[in-house]
Design an enzyme around this catalytic site. Structure first.
Site, PDB file in Angstrom:
ATOM      1  N   ASP A 173       0.858  -1.171   0.000  1.00  0.00           N
ATOM      2  CA  ASP A 173       0.000   0.000   0.000  1.00  0.00           C
ATOM      3  C   ASP A 173       0.901   1.228   0.000  1.00  0.00           C
ATOM      4  O   ASP A 173       1.763   1.357   0.866  1.00  0.00           O
ATOM      5  CB  ASP A 173      -0.871  -0.030   1.270  1.00  0.00           C
ATOM      6  CG  ASP A 173      -2.270   0.449   1.014  1.00  0.00           C
ATOM      7  OD1 ASP A 173      -2.416   1.562   0.493  1.00  0.00           O
ATOM      8  OD2 ASP A 173      -3.228  -0.285   1.357  1.00  0.00           O
ATOM      9  N   ASP A 225      -2.929   4.708  -2.252  1.00  0.00           N
ATOM     10  CA  ASP A 225      -3.911   5.293  -1.356  1.00  0.00           C
ATOM     11  C   ASP A 225      -4.265   6.743  -1.682  1.00  0.00           C
ATOM     12  O   ASP A 225      -3.369   7.553  -1.956  1.00  0.00           O
ATOM     13  CB  ASP A 225      -3.304   5.240   0.057  1.00  0.00           C
ATOM     14  CG  ASP A 225      -4.285   5.647   1.131  1.00  0.00           C
ATOM     15  OD1 ASP A 225      -5.200   4.868   1.398  1.00  0.00           O
ATOM     16  OD2 ASP A 225      -4.131   6.753   1.690  1.00  0.00           O
ATOM     17  N   GLU A 276      -6.412   4.079  -5.672  1.00  0.00           N
ATOM     18  CA  GLU A 276      -7.643   4.385  -4.947  1.00  0.00           C
ATOM     19  C   GLU A 276      -7.999   5.797  -5.378  1.00  0.00           C
ATOM     20  O   GLU A 276      -7.525   6.780  -4.820  1.00  0.00           O
ATOM     21  CB  GLU A 276      -7.457   4.319  -3.430  1.00  0.00           C
ATOM     22  CG  GLU A 276      -8.803   4.404  -2.724  1.00  0.00           C
ATOM     23  CD  GLU A 276      -8.747   4.958  -1.315  1.00  0.00           C
ATOM     24  OE1 GLU A 276      -9.688   4.705  -0.552  1.00  0.00           O
ATOM     25  OE2 GLU A 276      -7.793   5.662  -0.961  1.00  0.00           O
ATOM     26  N   HIS A 308     -11.178  -2.806   3.276  1.00  0.00           N
ATOM     27  CA  HIS A 308     -11.034  -2.446   4.690  1.00  0.00           C
ATOM     28  C   HIS A 308     -11.733  -1.143   5.061  1.00  0.00           C
ATOM     29  O   HIS A 308     -11.672  -0.732   6.217  1.00  0.00           O
ATOM     30  CB  HIS A 308      -9.545  -2.348   5.016  1.00  0.00           C
ATOM     31  CG  HIS A 308      -8.898  -1.209   4.279  1.00  0.00           C
ATOM     32  ND1 HIS A 308      -8.786  -1.195   2.905  1.00  0.00           N
ATOM     33  CD2 HIS A 308      -8.392  -0.033   4.704  1.00  0.00           C
ATOM     34  CE1 HIS A 308      -8.222  -0.060   2.524  1.00  0.00           C
ATOM     35  NE2 HIS A 308      -7.972   0.662   3.595  1.00  0.00           N
ATOM     36  N   ASP A 309     -12.341  -0.471   4.095  1.00  0.00           N
ATOM     37  CA  ASP A 309     -13.077   0.771   4.392  1.00  0.00           C
ATOM     38  C   ASP A 309     -14.582   0.576   4.227  1.00  0.00           C
ATOM     39  O   ASP A 309     -15.354   1.523   4.408  1.00  0.00           O
ATOM     40  CB  ASP A 309     -12.650   1.895   3.431  1.00  0.00           C
ATOM     41  CG  ASP A 309     -11.202   2.312   3.618  1.00  0.00           C
ATOM     42  OD1 ASP A 309     -10.690   2.233   4.751  1.00  0.00           O
ATOM     43  OD2 ASP A 309     -10.584   2.721   2.614  1.00  0.00           O
TER      44      ASP A 309
HETATM   45  C1  GLC Z   1      -7.740   5.478   2.198  1.00  0.00           C
HETATM   46  C2  GLC Z   1      -7.624   4.201   2.969  1.00  0.00           C
HETATM   47  C3  GLC Z   1      -8.188   4.412   4.338  1.00  0.00           C
HETATM   48  C4  GLC Z   1      -7.402   5.504   5.010  1.00  0.00           C
HETATM   49  C5  GLC Z   1      -7.356   6.762   4.176  1.00  0.00           C
HETATM   50  C6  GLC Z   1      -6.313   7.717   4.662  1.00  0.00           C
HETATM   51  O1  GLC Z   1      -9.050   5.821   1.944  1.00  0.00           O
HETATM   52  O2  GLC Z   1      -8.213   3.146   2.282  1.00  0.00           O
HETATM   53  O3  GLC Z   1      -8.219   3.245   5.098  1.00  0.00           O
HETATM   54  O4  GLC Z   1      -7.973   5.782   6.250  1.00  0.00           O
HETATM   55  O5  GLC Z   1      -7.048   6.504   2.835  1.00  0.00           O
HETATM   56  O6  GLC Z   1      -5.036   7.238   4.370  1.00  0.00           O
END
Ligand code: GLC
Ligand code: CA
Length: 550
Positions: free
Chosen positions: A101, A200, A257, A330-331
């Site tokens: 990540d 991310d 993402e 995970h979100d």
């Molecule tokens: C992304 C991740 C999340 C995190 C956020 C800040 O959305 O998937 O889990 O809290 O970024 O890094």
């Protein structure tokens, strides 16, 4: 090493690991790298070809590792660099690739750069972050995790920007020296032999440089920061440079993402010369809420809405490039809890929604525990939550006028802790995850829903075999996709086609039995979530049933 084709990653099946919750090897209640290594045979047997491990770098863990204090080191909770090398080595031997990540929109406030920026206003590191001088808060932006996106600097008339938690200061991508440091760090990891990155919050790296306020959109008088900081004009030159200086040199896989990217811009992101191999599309993932950050704004969605969003997503991506298909991460809450009516949240439906997304065009992602049919946990008090955005959403829900009970209900439906409960390996105490009380509770159902004698797990293995090594693999990997309009409202129907072979996937996303003339007579059934005799059942689909046939 064998030369890889340019788009080698189309053939992969990717498994997402949340390291804190996967498997604990040293019995401290927290999952770790050796724990992952112990489970490589499980992953091999499942059939996945690549694992994406959520952040394992040194971190004070305010956001479970998405606040990185040192990109070059492993957090002691998870192990050591030697443990990582060993994991990489053993995974490689099993033909399982590893991606990490990459969190470069922000660091932890404990990162050395930020510490130096605080210690000395005139140090070059000050400009690695976004500081504004003055007594007043620079503008009314709300951070993604609630509250102002600005935090005051102790003993100074100055503020720094954080689009996520206040322990996650944003990096200043306008600074070329910072960008070079990031690229070198990325290249060091790629040189180590990882296969790529999930990247991310990457659409947040470009901020509108006017830093202007906007009209408030909530009871707190603030406005979501995303209007001024997400996928903003100018981001393309950063993303191009990032790709040229790093990813491109290694022919690695990159999954952005990239929330907030409009479909018109997909070509730029994932087209032939796009910034990434794939990006996650949240248009249908967030079907249950009006906004991914405001969980009290529930949507009242119907299966046909989901179907429309899914078809639009797949058809657009087919024009532009390649999809990263997922129903959990995970979100997000558990898919079974989110997509399926509560009377039908069982193993059959878990298989039904699995087949619905797994055979779409693109690379499938499986989030740990999804393959077991795990469900959301019910928590009765806010004290039981760990996730920072759950806590924020609870208080914001009440500030928006909801009762405590309602606010808790919304958080239960959406909490990121829902997928962070430890993985259940068996029905022993703590599900075989650890011998010690885990950092987050096991789900209540773990004695029944775990990795032993699990039909959903067997179903996932069958799906993976079909996609990876069967007579229909080429069609499932390379085929085009077309959604069929002439089916009942609650039925999702698509065809995958390649070199004359046509495969049909039908899913009933509703609670009624659907009886209709199927788009084609069934010659051969490859997968059926409900295991009934299709020929006998004749042109009908049970609630949440999926069938793949030709
Ligand atoms: C992304 C991740 C999340 C995190 C956020 C800040 O959305 O998937 O889990 O809290 O970024 O890094
Ligand atoms: Ca541990």
């Amino acid at each position: 090493m064998q030369e890889l084709k340019k788009d080698w990653w189309k053939k992969e099946v990717i498994y997402q690991i949340y390291p804190k919750s996967f498997n604990d090897s040293n019995e401290d209640g927290i999952g770790d790298l050796n724990g992952i290594r112990q489970k490589l045979p499980y992953l091999k047997d499942l059939g996945v070809t690549m694992i994406w491990i959520c952040p394992i770098f040194k971190s004070p863990m305010h956001d479970n590792g998405y606040d990185i204090a040192d990109y070059e080191d492993i957090d002691p909770q998870f192990g050591t660099m030697d443990d990582f090398d060993l994991l990489l080595n053993e995974a490689t031997k099993l033909d399982i690739k590893i991606i990490l990540d990459l969190v470069v929109n922000h660091t932890s406030n404990e990162h050395e750069w930020f510490q130096k920026a605080l210690a000395d206003k005139n140090s070059k590191y000050r400009d690695y972050y976004i500081f504004k001088e003055g007594k007043e808060v620079p503008n009314n932006w709300r951070s993604q995790f609630g509250g102002s996106a600005w935090e005051k600097v102790d003993d100074e008339d100055a503020y720094y920007l954080h689009l996520f938690g206040k322990e996650q200061p944003d990096l200043n991508w306008e600074n070329p020296e910072l960008r070079q440091e990031i690229y070198q760090m990325i290249n060091r990891w790629l040189a180590k032999g990882i296969a790529g990155f999930r990247i991310d919050s990457i659409t947040f790296i470009k901020k509108d440089q006017d830093f202007a306020s906007l009209p408030a959109d909530g009871a707190d008088g603030l406005v979501s920061c995303k209007h001024k900081t997400r996928n903003r004009p100018g981001i393309g030159s950063f993303l191009n440079e990032l790709k040229k200086e790093t990813f491109e040199k290694y022919n690695c896989v990159t999954i952005g993402e990239a929330s907030g990217v409009n479909y018109e811009d997909y070509e730029e992101f994932i087209g032939k010369d796009g910034y990434f191999s794939m990006i996650f599309d949240f248009h249908y993932a967030d079907i249950d809420v009006e906004s991914g950050t405001d969980w009290f704004k529930r949507s009242h969605w119907q299966p046909k809405d989901f179907k429309e969003l899914l078809a639009q997503s797949q058809e657009t991506i087919q024009q532009a490039g390649w999809a990263a298909n997922f129903i959990e991460n995970h979100d997000q809450p558990r898919a079974l809890s989110k997509l399926v009516h509560e009377d039908y949240q069982n193993k059959r439906s878990a298989c039904g929604i699995a087949a619905m997304y797994f055979f779409l065009r693109g690379t499938p992602f499986i989030y740990q525990g999804q393959e077991l049919g795990m469900v959301n946990a019910q928590r009765t008090s806010i004290e039981e939550f760990d996730d920072i955005s759950s806590i924020d959403n609870y208080y914001r829900g009440m500030a928006e006028g909801y009762s405590e009970e309602e606010a808790l209900h919304f958080v239960n439906l959406r909490s990121r802790d829902n997928t962070r409960n430890p993985m259940a390996w068996n029905n022993e105490q703590y599900g075989g995850f650890s011998q010690k009380q885990p950092w987050l509770e096991m789900t209540e159902e773990y004695p029944q829903i775990n990795a032993q004698n699990n039909e959903v797990l067997d179903f996932y293995k069958d799906m993976i075999t079909l996609r990876q090594s069967s007579e229909i693999s080429s069609t499932l990997v390379n085929g085009t996709i077309e959604f069929l309009p002439d089916v009942p409202e609650n039925v999702i129907a698509y065809v995958r086609e390649y070199q004359g072979q046509r495969l049909y996937c039908l899913t009933n996303l509703g609670t009624n039995v659907e009886i209709f003339t199927w788009p084609k007579e069934v010659d051969e059934v490859f997968i059926n979530s409900h295991k009934n005799d299709i020929k006998k059942a004749g042109n009908s689909l049970l609630p949440y049933q999926s069938v793949l046939f030709k």
